[in-house]
Design a protein around this motif. Structure first.
Motif, PDB file in Angstrom:
ATOM      1  N   SER A 258       0.152 -59.091  19.183  1.00  0.00           N
ATOM      2  CA  SER A 258      -0.969 -59.924  18.715  1.00  0.00           C
ATOM      3  C   SER A 258      -0.616 -61.402  18.817  1.00  0.00           C
ATOM      4  CB  SER A 258      -1.324 -59.593  17.257  1.00  0.00           C
ATOM      5  OG  SER A 258      -1.546 -58.220  17.114  1.00  0.00           O
TER       6      SER A 258
ATOM      7  N   TYR B 196      -1.650 -60.503   9.296  1.00  0.00           N
ATOM      8  CA  TYR B 196      -2.541 -59.508   9.901  1.00  0.00           C
ATOM      9  C   TYR B 196      -1.779 -58.210  10.192  1.00  0.00           C
ATOM     10  CZ  TYR B 196      -4.857 -57.211  13.856  1.00  0.00           C
ATOM     11  OH  TYR B 196      -5.396 -56.281  14.696  1.00  0.00           O
TER      12      TYR B 196
ATOM     13  N   HIS C   8      -2.429 -54.564   8.406  1.00  0.00           N
ATOM     14  CA  HIS C   8      -2.766 -53.461   9.293  1.00  0.00           C
ATOM     15  C   HIS C   8      -1.784 -52.295   9.130  1.00  0.00           C
ATOM     16  CE1 HIS C   8      -5.596 -52.349  12.174  1.00  0.00           C
ATOM     17  NE2 HIS C   8      -5.297 -53.139  13.196  1.00  0.00           N
ATOM     18  N   THR C   9      -0.484 -52.629   9.105  1.00  0.00           N
ATOM     19  CA  THR C   9       0.557 -51.601   8.994  1.00  0.00           C
ATOM     20  C   THR C   9       0.500 -50.915   7.633  1.00  0.00           C
ATOM     21  OG1 THR C   9       1.936 -52.968  10.430  1.00  0.00           O
ATOM     22  CG2 THR C   9       3.038 -51.171   9.294  1.00  0.00           C
TER      23      THR C   9
ATOM     24  N   ASN D 289      -1.998 -50.650   5.630  1.00  0.00           N
ATOM     25  CA  ASN D 289      -3.219 -49.852   5.560  1.00  0.00           C
ATOM     26  C   ASN D 289      -3.068 -48.527   6.308  1.00  0.00           C
ATOM     27  OD1 ASN D 289      -5.839 -49.668   4.550  1.00  0.00           O
ATOM     28  ND2 ASN D 289      -6.717 -50.253   6.502  1.00  0.00           N
ATOM     29  N   THR D 290      -2.446 -48.592   7.500  1.00  0.00           N
ATOM     30  CA  THR D 290      -2.273 -47.385   8.315  1.00  0.00           C
ATOM     31  C   THR D 290      -1.397 -46.360   7.598  1.00  0.00           C
ATOM     32  OG1 THR D 290      -2.482 -48.676  10.336  1.00  0.00           O
ATOM     33  CG2 THR D 290      -1.463 -46.528  10.554  1.00  0.00           C
TER      34      THR D 290
ATOM     35  N   ILE E 138      -0.338 -47.725  16.119  1.00  0.00           N
ATOM     36  CA  ILE E 138      -1.406 -47.393  15.171  1.00  0.00           C
ATOM     37  C   ILE E 138      -2.379 -46.300  15.651  1.00  0.00           C
ATOM     38  CG2 ILE E 138      -3.459 -48.348  14.018  1.00  0.00           C
ATOM     39  CD1 ILE E 138      -1.753 -50.768  13.286  1.00  0.00           C
TER      40      ILE E 138
ATOM     41  N   GLU F  57      -9.495 -47.853   8.006  1.00  0.00           N
ATOM     42  CA  GLU F  57      -8.725 -48.401   9.118  1.00  0.00           C
ATOM     43  C   GLU F  57      -9.641 -48.738  10.300  1.00  0.00           C
ATOM     44  OE1 GLU F  57      -5.563 -49.833  11.239  1.00  0.00           O
ATOM     45  OE2 GLU F  57      -5.721 -49.429   9.106  1.00  0.00           O
TER      46      GLU F  57
ATOM     47  N   LEU G 231     -10.909 -52.159   9.925  1.00  0.00           N
ATOM     48  CA  LEU G 231      -9.918 -53.160  10.345  1.00  0.00           C
ATOM     49  C   LEU G 231      -9.848 -53.255  11.865  1.00  0.00           C
ATOM     50  CD1 LEU G 231      -6.583 -53.191   8.288  1.00  0.00           C
ATOM     51  CD2 LEU G 231      -7.935 -55.135   9.046  1.00  0.00           C
ATOM     52  N   LEU G 232      -9.950 -52.104  12.525  1.00  0.00           N
ATOM     53  CA  LEU G 232      -9.898 -52.095  13.990  1.00  0.00           C
ATOM     54  C   LEU G 232     -11.101 -52.828  14.587  1.00  0.00           C
ATOM     55  CD1 LEU G 232      -8.643 -48.471  14.746  1.00  0.00           C
ATOM     56  CD2 LEU G 232      -7.412 -50.580  15.187  1.00  0.00           C
TER      57      LEU G 232
ATOM     58  N   SER H 116     -10.405 -56.429  14.263  1.00  0.00           N
ATOM     59  CA  SER H 116      -9.421 -56.777  15.298  1.00  0.00           C
ATOM     60  C   SER H 116     -10.085 -56.923  16.657  1.00  0.00           C
ATOM     61  CB  SER H 116      -8.343 -55.689  15.418  1.00  0.00           C
ATOM     62  OG  SER H 116      -7.846 -55.361  14.157  1.00  0.00           O
TER      63      SER H 116
END
Length: 300
Positions: A108, A154, A158-159, A161-162, A180, A195, A198-199, A202
């Motif tokens: 990212s 970010y 993200h991590t 949450n996953t 992910i 998730e 969030l994607l 993203s």
């Protein structure tokens, strides 16, 4: 079958090959690519750091790009090499979490940096008189720091949450490293909607960067094509071309990996595509940038 994520202590990664000979061949292949990436990016980092002629915004961002390239290739390749060498496919739970976070962070950050670099080229060619003001050394450091900091948060979000999702589809990851989309496949079907949100965010951010890069280059080409001399056009194009090639390589492989139709899904194709976007660019980028860049070649 695993009942929930708390009982998972390790994940099983996708093996490259069944036979020992092919595994060892894969080890040597990855070792070659990894050494090329280390050498190329290391050379760029050292050269830009040591040569004061290269202390300009363009090279400052290129130095950051090489750091991100080294980071992303070091996140995935050494573990894959070790697994091929020792004939294993396992990765610990914490190792998997770390890999997801670091890969997401470096990839990212690289994308946001490529966006900043397109702005740098835009100002240099379309607004050269204001270049020193718009891209002063302080402004460059602020831009790089903003990219590093925001992407760090970010990737962390993200991590976290996953891995907070309950995983009930076993622990076999269909990939040679933890990422992910593959972890989401292991989650219980009803729990991944958060998730997905969030994607979507993203995807919107990535699209925004993509549009910014395209618009920057449309403006650049309009200005360059108005330059009367052939030599002037060539010089302007030669500073933009490497960046454009790197951006195209990065975006096309990542898009193909994530958006390819399910009808052509096969583990071996997924493996090849993931190598294309996770392993090949960090090794190729130094070559792409140095081939067309006389100043960098002279410094090296």
């Amino acid at each position: 079958q695993m009942s929930n994520s708390s009982s998972i202590t390790q994940f099983l990664l996708l093996a490259f090959a069944d036979s020992r000979e092919l595994q060892l061949l894969n080890f040597w292949l990855f070792l070659g690519i990894y050494l090329a990436a280390l050498l190329g990016n290391g050379l760029i980092i050292t050269t830009i750091s040591c040569d004061h002629h290269l202390h300009t915004p363009m090279y400052f961002f290129l130095l950051n790009l090489s750091i991100f390239d080294l980071g992303s290739v070091s996140t995935t390749v050494p573990k894959a090499m070790a697994n091929s060498l020792w004939d294993t496919t396992s990765i610990s739970y914490t190792g998997c979490v770390a890999q997801v976070f670091m890969f997401l962070f470096f990839i990212s950050a690289e994308y946001s940096l490529l966006t900043i670099m397109s702005y740098d080229r835009y100002v240099a060619i379309c607004n050269p008189l204001h270049y020193g003001i718009l891209l002063s050394s302080r402004a460059c450091v602020h831009m790089a720091a903003a990219a590093w900091g925001s992407i760090f948060l970010y990737a962390l979000l993200h991590t976290a949450n996953t891995f907070s999702l309950p995983l009930c589809q076993g622990n076999a990851v269909d990939q040679f490293f933890c990422e992910i989309p593959q972890i989401l496949k292991l989650s219980c079907s009803h729990s991944y909607l958060r998730e997905v949100g969030l994607l979507v965010v993203s995807a919107c951010l990535a699209s925004g960067c993509f549009v910014f890069i395209v618009v920057s280059y449309v403006q650049i080409f309009r200005v360059v094509l108005r330059i009367p001399s052939q030599q002037g056009q060539h010089k302007a194009f030669s500073t933009c071309l490497p960046h454009l090639v790197v951006v195209s390589l990065f975006i096309s492989t990542a898009m193909f990996a994530n958006l390819k139709p399910s009808s052509i899904c096969s583990p071996s194709l997924d493996l090849v595509v993931s190598i294309l976007y996770a392993v090949v660019p960090p090794a190729l980028n130094p070559l792409i940038y140095s081939l067309r860049n006389q100043q960098l070649k002279d410094a090296v």
